[in-house]
Motif scaffolding. Structure first.
Motif, PDB file in Angstrom:
ATOM      1  N   LEU A 144       0.793  -1.143  -0.036  1.00 47.55           N
ATOM      2  CA  LEU A 144      -0.161  -0.033   0.084  1.00 47.55           C
ATOM      3  C   LEU A 144       0.850   1.271  -0.098  1.00 47.55           C
ATOM      4  CD1 LEU A 144      -2.847   1.289   0.286  1.00 47.55           C
ATOM      5  CD2 LEU A 144      -2.670   1.219   2.654  1.00 47.55           C
ATOM      6  N   VAL A 145       1.765   1.338   0.720  1.00 48.47           N
ATOM      7  CA  VAL A 145       2.839   2.380   0.813  1.00 48.47           C
ATOM      8  C   VAL A 145       3.454   2.654  -0.490  1.00 48.47           C
ATOM      9  CG1 VAL A 145       4.960   3.140   1.964  1.00 48.47           C
ATOM     10  CG2 VAL A 145       2.932   2.396   3.401  1.00 48.47           C
ATOM     11  N   MET A 146       3.913   1.471  -0.975  1.00 51.25           N
ATOM     12  CA  MET A 146       4.542   1.589  -2.558  1.00 51.25           C
ATOM     13  C   MET A 146       3.749   2.104  -3.408  1.00 51.25           C
ATOM     14  SD  MET A 146       7.768   1.443  -1.596  1.00 51.25           S
ATOM     15  CE  MET A 146       8.543   1.384  -3.303  1.00 51.25           C
ATOM     16  N   VAL A 147       2.512   1.691  -3.488  1.00 53.46           N
ATOM     17  CA  VAL A 147       1.576   2.137  -4.532  1.00 53.46           C
ATOM     18  C   VAL A 147       1.305   3.561  -4.329  1.00 53.46           C
ATOM     19  CG1 VAL A 147      -0.866   1.786  -5.105  1.00 53.46           C
ATOM     20  CG2 VAL A 147       0.460  -0.271  -4.893  1.00 53.46           C
ATOM     21  N   ARG A 148       1.016   3.897  -3.256  1.00 55.58           N
ATOM     22  CA  ARG A 148       0.739   5.403  -3.062  1.00 55.58           C
ATOM     23  C   ARG A 148       1.895   6.236  -3.362  1.00 55.58           C
ATOM     24  NH1 ARG A 148      -4.656   6.656  -2.003  1.00 55.58           N
ATOM     25  NH2 ARG A 148      -5.472   4.957  -0.564  1.00 55.58           N
ATOM     26  N   TRP A 149       3.152   5.912  -2.817  1.00 56.30           N
ATOM     27  CA  TRP A 149       4.407   6.470  -3.072  1.00 56.30           C
ATOM     28  C   TRP A 149       4.623   6.556  -4.775  1.00 56.30           C
ATOM     29  CZ3 TRP A 149       7.777   9.754  -1.475  1.00 56.30           C
ATOM     30  CH2 TRP A 149       9.104   9.802  -2.068  1.00 56.30           C
ATOM     31  N   HIS A 150       4.328   5.586  -5.478  1.00 54.15           N
ATOM     32  CA  HIS A 150       4.529   5.505  -7.122  1.00 54.15           C
ATOM     33  C   HIS A 150       3.290   6.508  -7.698  1.00 54.15           C
ATOM     34  CE1 HIS A 150       7.988   3.096  -7.606  1.00 54.15           C
ATOM     35  NE2 HIS A 150       7.493   2.213  -6.616  1.00 54.15           N
ATOM     36  N   GLN A 151       2.197   6.278  -7.174  1.00 54.22           N
ATOM     37  CA  GLN A 151       0.989   7.302  -7.591  1.00 54.22           C
ATOM     38  C   GLN A 151       1.482   8.686  -7.336  1.00 54.22           C
ATOM     39  OE1 GLN A 151      -2.221   5.857  -5.402  1.00 54.22           O
ATOM     40  NE2 GLN A 151      -2.950   4.617  -7.007  1.00 54.22           N
ATOM     41  N   ILE A 152       2.023   9.025  -6.087  1.00 55.28           N
ATOM     42  CA  ILE A 152       2.506  10.439  -5.774  1.00 55.28           C
ATOM     43  C   ILE A 152       3.586  10.975  -6.597  1.00 55.28           C
ATOM     44  CG2 ILE A 152       3.471  11.902  -4.229  1.00 55.28           C
ATOM     45  CD1 ILE A 152       1.737  10.512  -2.305  1.00 55.28           C
ATOM     46  N   THR A 153       4.507  10.059  -6.882  1.00 53.54           N
ATOM     47  CA  THR A 153       5.883  10.411  -7.684  1.00 53.54           C
ATOM     48  C   THR A 153       5.508  10.422  -9.294  1.00 53.54           C
ATOM     49  OG1 THR A 153       6.471   8.432  -7.627  1.00 53.54           O
ATOM     50  CG2 THR A 153       7.420   9.672  -5.938  1.00 53.54           C
ATOM     51  N   ASP A 154       4.726   9.805  -9.617  1.00 62.29           N
ATOM     52  CA  ASP A 154       4.103   9.702 -10.941  1.00 62.29           C
ATOM     53  C   ASP A 154       3.232  10.817 -11.239  1.00 62.29           C
ATOM     54  OD1 ASP A 154       5.877   7.489 -11.470  1.00 62.29           O
ATOM     55  OD2 ASP A 154       4.159   6.101 -11.528  1.00 62.29           O
ATOM     56  N   GLY A 155       2.612  11.507 -10.403  1.00 59.15           N
ATOM     57  CA  GLY A 155       1.797  12.694 -10.565  1.00 59.15           C
ATOM     58  C   GLY A 155       0.287  12.248 -10.615  1.00 59.15           C
ATOM     59  N   ARG A 156       0.177  11.097 -10.462  1.00 62.58           N
ATOM     60  CA  ARG A 156      -1.314  10.598 -10.773  1.00 62.58           C
ATOM     61  C   ARG A 156      -2.341  10.900  -9.537  1.00 62.58           C
ATOM     62  NH1 ARG A 156      -0.696   4.633 -12.319  1.00 62.58           N
ATOM     63  NH2 ARG A 156       1.156   4.979 -10.893  1.00 62.58           N
ATOM     64  N   VAL A 157      -1.929  11.276  -8.235  1.00 65.55           N
ATOM     65  CA  VAL A 157      -2.662  11.516  -7.252  1.00 65.55           C
ATOM     66  C   VAL A 157      -2.265  13.119  -6.764  1.00 65.55           C
ATOM     67  CG1 VAL A 157      -3.077  11.094  -4.906  1.00 65.55           C
ATOM     68  CG2 VAL A 157      -2.765   9.351  -6.539  1.00 65.55           C
TER      69      VAL A 157
END
Length: 50
Positions: free
Chosen positions: A32-45
């Motif tokens: 969950l943490v890694m999914v959120r991290w990648h969403q944030i760093t990819d600019g999707r969230v």
């Protein structure tokens, strides 16, 4: 010397406990943490909503 002599007696219980904690708590939380991290760093969230 006691830990060495009791190792083979206690390892199945210790393994089962650690496996259960890893499978049910640690890995899902890490995913969950890694999914959120990648969403944030990819600019999707939007970072302010997380």
């Amino acid at each position: 010397m006691e830990p060495i002599t009791l190792f083979f007696y206690k390892w199945p219980r210790n393994f089962a406990i650690s496996f259960a904690v890893e499978a049910l708590i640690a890995q899902p939380l890490a995913r969950l943490v890694m999914v959120r991290w990648h969403q944030i760093t990819d600019g999707r969230v939007d970072t302010e909503s997380v």
